[in-house]
Design a protein around this motif. Structure first.
Motif, PDB file in Angstrom:
ATOM      1  N   TYR A  39       0.844  -1.209   0.000  1.00  0.00           N
ATOM      2  CA  TYR A  39       0.000   0.000   0.000  1.00  0.00           C
ATOM      3  C   TYR A  39       0.875   1.253   0.000  1.00  0.00           C
ATOM      4  O   TYR A  39       0.602   2.222  -0.689  1.00  0.00           O
ATOM      5  N   VAL A  40       1.940   1.212   0.813  1.00  0.00           N
ATOM      6  CA  VAL A  40       2.818   2.390   0.919  1.00  0.00           C
ATOM      7  C   VAL A  40       3.457   2.671  -0.444  1.00  0.00           C
ATOM      8  O   VAL A  40       3.451   3.806  -0.928  1.00  0.00           O
ATOM      9  N   ALA A  41       3.970   1.620  -1.089  1.00  0.00           N
ATOM     10  CA  ALA A  41       4.621   1.802  -2.396  1.00  0.00           C
ATOM     11  C   ALA A  41       3.616   2.288  -3.439  1.00  0.00           C
ATOM     12  O   ALA A  41       3.923   3.166  -4.249  1.00  0.00           O
ATOM     13  N   GLU A  42       2.392   1.748  -3.428  1.00  0.00           N
ATOM     14  CA  GLU A  42       1.375   2.175  -4.405  1.00  0.00           C
ATOM     15  C   GLU A  42       0.979   3.635  -4.178  1.00  0.00           C
ATOM     16  O   GLU A  42       0.815   4.400  -5.130  1.00  0.00           O
ATOM     17  N   GLU A  43       0.831   4.009  -2.909  1.00  0.00           N
ATOM     18  CA  GLU A  43       0.486   5.407  -2.595  1.00  0.00           C
ATOM     19  C   GLU A  43       1.578   6.342  -3.129  1.00  0.00           C
ATOM     20  O   GLU A  43       1.288   7.369  -3.759  1.00  0.00           O
ATOM     21  N   LEU A  44       2.829   5.969  -2.891  1.00  0.00           N
ATOM     22  CA  LEU A  44       3.942   6.827  -3.315  1.00  0.00           C
ATOM     23  C   LEU A  44       4.010   6.904  -4.842  1.00  0.00           C
ATOM     24  O   LEU A  44       4.198   7.974  -5.414  1.00  0.00           O
ATOM     25  N   GLU A  45       3.830   5.766  -5.491  1.00  0.00           N
ATOM     26  CA  GLU A  45       3.914   5.738  -6.963  1.00  0.00           C
ATOM     27  C   GLU A  45       2.835   6.635  -7.573  1.00  0.00           C
ATOM     28  O   GLU A  45       3.092   7.384  -8.512  1.00  0.00           O
ATOM     29  N   GLN A  46       1.636   6.575  -6.975  1.00  0.00           N
ATOM     30  CA  GLN A  46       0.540   7.441  -7.474  1.00  0.00           C
ATOM     31  C   GLN A  46       0.826   8.918  -7.230  1.00  0.00           C
ATOM     32  O   GLN A  46       0.175   9.783  -7.785  1.00  0.00           O
ATOM     33  N   SER A  47       1.776   9.200  -6.341  1.00  0.00           N
ATOM     34  CA  SER A  47       2.114  10.591  -6.023  1.00  0.00           C
ATOM     35  C   SER A  47       3.333  11.062  -6.801  1.00  0.00           C
ATOM     36  O   SER A  47       3.916  12.094  -6.486  1.00  0.00           O
ATOM     37  N   GLY A  48       3.771  10.282  -7.777  1.00  0.00           N
ATOM     38  CA  GLY A  48       4.874  10.703  -8.633  1.00  0.00           C
ATOM     39  C   GLY A  48       6.252  10.304  -8.133  1.00  0.00           C
ATOM     40  O   GLY A  48       7.278  10.770  -8.644  1.00  0.00           O
ATOM     41  N   ILE A  49       6.303   9.417  -7.143  1.00  0.00           N
ATOM     42  CA  ILE A  49       7.602   8.953  -6.637  1.00  0.00           C
ATOM     43  C   ILE A  49       8.019   7.715  -7.426  1.00  0.00           C
ATOM     44  O   ILE A  49       7.271   6.736  -7.476  1.00  0.00           O
ATOM     45  N   ASN A  50       9.201   7.750  -8.054  1.00  0.00           N
ATOM     46  CA  ASN A  50       9.606   6.545  -8.791  1.00  0.00           C
ATOM     47  C   ASN A  50      10.953   5.965  -8.347  1.00  0.00           C
ATOM     48  O   ASN A  50      11.477   5.056  -8.966  1.00  0.00           O
ATOM     49  N   ARG A  51      11.466   6.500  -7.231  1.00  0.00           N
ATOM     50  CA  ARG A  51      12.620   5.837  -6.595  1.00  0.00           C
ATOM     51  C   ARG A  51      12.324   5.717  -5.102  1.00  0.00           C
ATOM     52  O   ARG A  51      11.998   6.723  -4.460  1.00  0.00           O
ATOM     53  N   MET A  52      12.408   4.511  -4.588  1.00  0.00           N
ATOM     54  CA  MET A  52      12.101   4.296  -3.171  1.00  0.00           C
ATOM     55  C   MET A  52      13.290   3.642  -2.487  1.00  0.00           C
ATOM     56  O   MET A  52      13.737   2.569  -2.900  1.00  0.00           O
ATOM     57  N   VAL A  53      13.791   4.309  -1.469  1.00  0.00           N
ATOM     58  CA  VAL A  53      14.937   3.795  -0.722  1.00  0.00           C
ATOM     59  C   VAL A  53      14.413   3.206   0.589  1.00  0.00           C
ATOM     60  O   VAL A  53      13.972   3.938   1.473  1.00  0.00           O
ATOM     61  N   PHE A  54      14.414   1.888   0.670  1.00  0.00           N
ATOM     62  CA  PHE A  54      13.958   1.230   1.899  1.00  0.00           C
ATOM     63  C   PHE A  54      15.152   1.092   2.834  1.00  0.00           C
ATOM     64  O   PHE A  54      16.199   0.579   2.442  1.00  0.00           O
ATOM     65  N   VAL A  55      14.976   1.562   4.071  1.00  0.00           N
ATOM     66  CA  VAL A  55      16.035   1.377   5.069  1.00  0.00           C
ATOM     67  C   VAL A  55      15.637   0.160   5.888  1.00  0.00           C
ATOM     68  O   VAL A  55      14.695   0.217   6.684  1.00  0.00           O
ATOM     69  N   THR A  56      16.315  -0.952   5.641  1.00  0.00           N
ATOM     70  CA  THR A  56      15.906  -2.228   6.231  1.00  0.00           C
ATOM     71  C   THR A  56      16.833  -2.623   7.384  1.00  0.00           C
ATOM     72  O   THR A  56      17.770  -1.906   7.718  1.00  0.00           O
ATOM     73  N   GLY A  57      16.545  -3.766   7.953  1.00  0.00           N
ATOM     74  CA  GLY A  57      17.366  -4.281   9.054  1.00  0.00           C
ATOM     75  C   GLY A  57      17.254  -5.794   9.067  1.00  0.00           C
ATOM     76  O   GLY A  57      16.730  -6.381   8.112  1.00  0.00           O
ATOM     77  N   PRO A  58      17.691  -6.425  10.165  1.00  0.00           N
ATOM     78  CA  PRO A  58      17.667  -7.886  10.234  1.00  0.00           C
ATOM     79  C   PRO A  58      16.242  -8.434  10.022  1.00  0.00           C
ATOM     80  O   PRO A  58      15.286  -7.862  10.535  1.00  0.00           O
ATOM     81  N   GLY A  59      16.146  -9.512   9.260  1.00  0.00           N
ATOM     82  CA  GLY A  59      14.865 -10.208   9.102  1.00  0.00           C
ATOM     83  C   GLY A  59      13.867  -9.520   8.189  1.00  0.00           C
ATOM     84  O   GLY A  59      12.685  -9.842   8.206  1.00  0.00           O
ATOM     85  N   LYS A  60      14.315  -8.586   7.370  1.00  0.00           N
ATOM     86  CA  LYS A  60      13.363  -7.830   6.538  1.00  0.00           C
ATOM     87  C   LYS A  60      13.388  -8.233   5.062  1.00  0.00           C
ATOM     88  O   LYS A  60      12.831  -7.540   4.218  1.00  0.00           O
ATOM     89  N   GLN A  61      14.043  -9.368   4.743  1.00  0.00           N
ATOM     90  CA  GLN A  61      14.197  -9.753   3.332  1.00  0.00           C
ATOM     91  C   GLN A  61      12.862  -9.964   2.626  1.00  0.00           C
ATOM     92  O   GLN A  61      12.774  -9.806   1.407  1.00  0.00           O
ATOM     93  N   ALA A  62      11.822 -10.331   3.382  1.00  0.00           N
ATOM     94  CA  ALA A  62      10.521 -10.580   2.742  1.00  0.00           C
ATOM     95  C   ALA A  62      10.043  -9.341   1.984  1.00  0.00           C
ATOM     96  O   ALA A  62       9.339  -9.464   0.978  1.00  0.00           O
ATOM     97  N   ILE A  63      10.438  -8.158   2.433  1.00  0.00           N
ATOM     98  CA  ILE A  63      10.024  -6.916   1.747  1.00  0.00           C
ATOM     99  C   ILE A  63      10.667  -6.871   0.365  1.00  0.00           C
ATOM    100  O   ILE A  63      10.000  -6.609  -0.641  1.00  0.00           O
ATOM    101  N   GLU A  64      11.968  -7.170   0.315  1.00  0.00           N
ATOM    102  CA  GLU A  64      12.686  -7.150  -0.974  1.00  0.00           C
ATOM    103  C   GLU A  64      12.091  -8.191  -1.919  1.00  0.00           C
ATOM    104  O   GLU A  64      11.852  -7.917  -3.096  1.00  0.00           O
ATOM    105  N   ASN A  65      11.819  -9.393  -1.377  1.00  0.00           N
ATOM    106  CA  ASN A  65      11.250 -10.453  -2.225  1.00  0.00           C
ATOM    107  C   ASN A  65       9.910 -10.026  -2.799  1.00  0.00           C
ATOM    108  O   ASN A  65       9.585 -10.339  -3.938  1.00  0.00           O
ATOM    109  N   HIS A  66       9.143  -9.305  -1.994  1.00  0.00           N
ATOM    110  CA  HIS A  66       7.792  -8.937  -2.431  1.00  0.00           C
ATOM    111  C   HIS A  66       7.826  -8.042  -3.673  1.00  0.00           C
ATOM    112  O   HIS A  66       6.965  -8.167  -4.542  1.00  0.00           O
ATOM    113  N   PHE A  67       8.803  -7.163  -3.758  1.00  0.00           N
ATOM    114  CA  PHE A  67       8.830  -6.222  -4.888  1.00  0.00           C
ATOM    115  C   PHE A  67       9.586  -6.747  -6.110  1.00  0.00           C
ATOM    116  O   PHE A  67       9.529  -6.146  -7.176  1.00  0.00           O
TER     117      PHE A  67
END
Ligand code: G1P
Length: 299
Positions: A39-67
């Protein structure tokens, strides 16, 4: 628009959602049919954002896999005649560059944003907290509005706010308003999680911000504050003290922020998105109404 990059901090441990978040990131929890971060990525994309820098940490790989586009899954769906499900993967084709960087140590939100500095450089950028959805199904204009005001007023920062009940000010960054304009205001200060007695207002930071790169200088000079963490709020406050112009925009009437950081508000978000689901909403609302009625009559 002048800003096309967002920093999305997703490194927090989600301790208030244990055991749910023991082995999965809170940003990947389901809210209705999608995980929070989509939802966060879709909201941003609809607002004209086309580069998203995710600041991740331990155990967050599922986010990368999702995109990541999953061509094997697409082929398998076609092979098994499940073309009707392909639509649910349309988000993989959004015109967005995803960039991942790590917050090696959990030193707070301010520190997480500072970790994105080498990627962001000198450009202005949005900050979108990865555990908050704005508007049902993320249909929100707020980031566009923040960027527009940021440009037209040549501000140093613009922040989204929502009015919260007085007893809830202790959970948020709270605005001290200097002047009110028609649909925005200028801040005299921002205070992280004040006590009810000391809170200057009920206007709480609603998880979306726009900044000039100069915020990094303030973040790099900010010591640990509330909760022994380096707070973004304290850097903003220092920026204002130095003469920086920081403005606020209230969320539109009826536009809500869904905070996926604690159980009561996570349950509310799931319920709201489920009853408004385009496919299953009617069926689920009927079930909820009947079930509540049944519970009432048995009391
Ligand atoms: C953070 C910020 C706070 C803000 C809140 C919601 O707090 O520090 O100023 O109001 O997000 O946007 P956290 O929820 O990480 O404690």
């Amino acid at each position: 628009m002048s800003v096309d990059l967002a920093v999305v901090p997703v490194a927090g441990r989600g301790t208030r959602l244990l055991p749910l978040t023991k082995s999965q990131p809170k940003e990947m929890l389901a809210v209705g049919a999608k995980p929070v971060t989509q939802y966060v990525a879709e909201e941003l994309e609809q607002s004209g954002i086309n580069r998203m820098v995710f600041v991740t940490g331990p155990g967050k790989q599922a986010i990368e896999n999702h995109f990541d586009p999953d061509t094997e899954l697409i082929t398998a769906l076609r092979e098994y005649g499940q073309e009707d499900l392909l639509e649910s993967l349309d988000f993989e084709r959004m015109d967005v560059d995803y960039i991942y960087t790590r917050q090696g140590r959990q030193l707070g939100l301010g520190h997480a944003i500072l970790c994105a500095r080498p990627v962001v450089g000198e450009q202005s950028f949005v900050v979108a907290l990865g555990d908050s959805i704005i508007g049902v199904h993320a249909q929100s204009q707020i980031v566009k509005d923040l960027i527009q005001l940021f440009d037209s007023e040549k501000a140093d920062g613009v922040i989204a706010f929502e009015t919260v009940p007085r007893e809830e000010v202790v959970r948020y960054g709270i605005a001290d308003v200097r002047t009110n304009h028609e649909d925005w205001f200028e801040l005299a200060d921002l205070i992280e999680k004040p006590s009810v007695a000391e809170s200057p207002s009920r206007l709480a930071v609603a998880a979306r911000y726009v900044f000039r790169a100069s915020i990094f200088d303030y973040l790099s000079k900010t010591d640990a504050g509330k909760g022994n963490e380096i707070q973004l709020t304290d850097a903003i406050s220092a920026m204002i003290r130095d003469g920086g112009r920081v403005l606020g925009i209230p969320l539109a009437t009826g536009e809500r922020r869904f905070d996926i950081g604690n159980f009561p508000s996570y349950f509310r978000a799931f319920f709201e998105f489920a009853i408004q689901d385009p496919q299953y909403g009617q069926m689920f609302s009927k079930f909820a109404r009947e079930r509540l009625h049944e519970m009432d009559t048995h009391e």
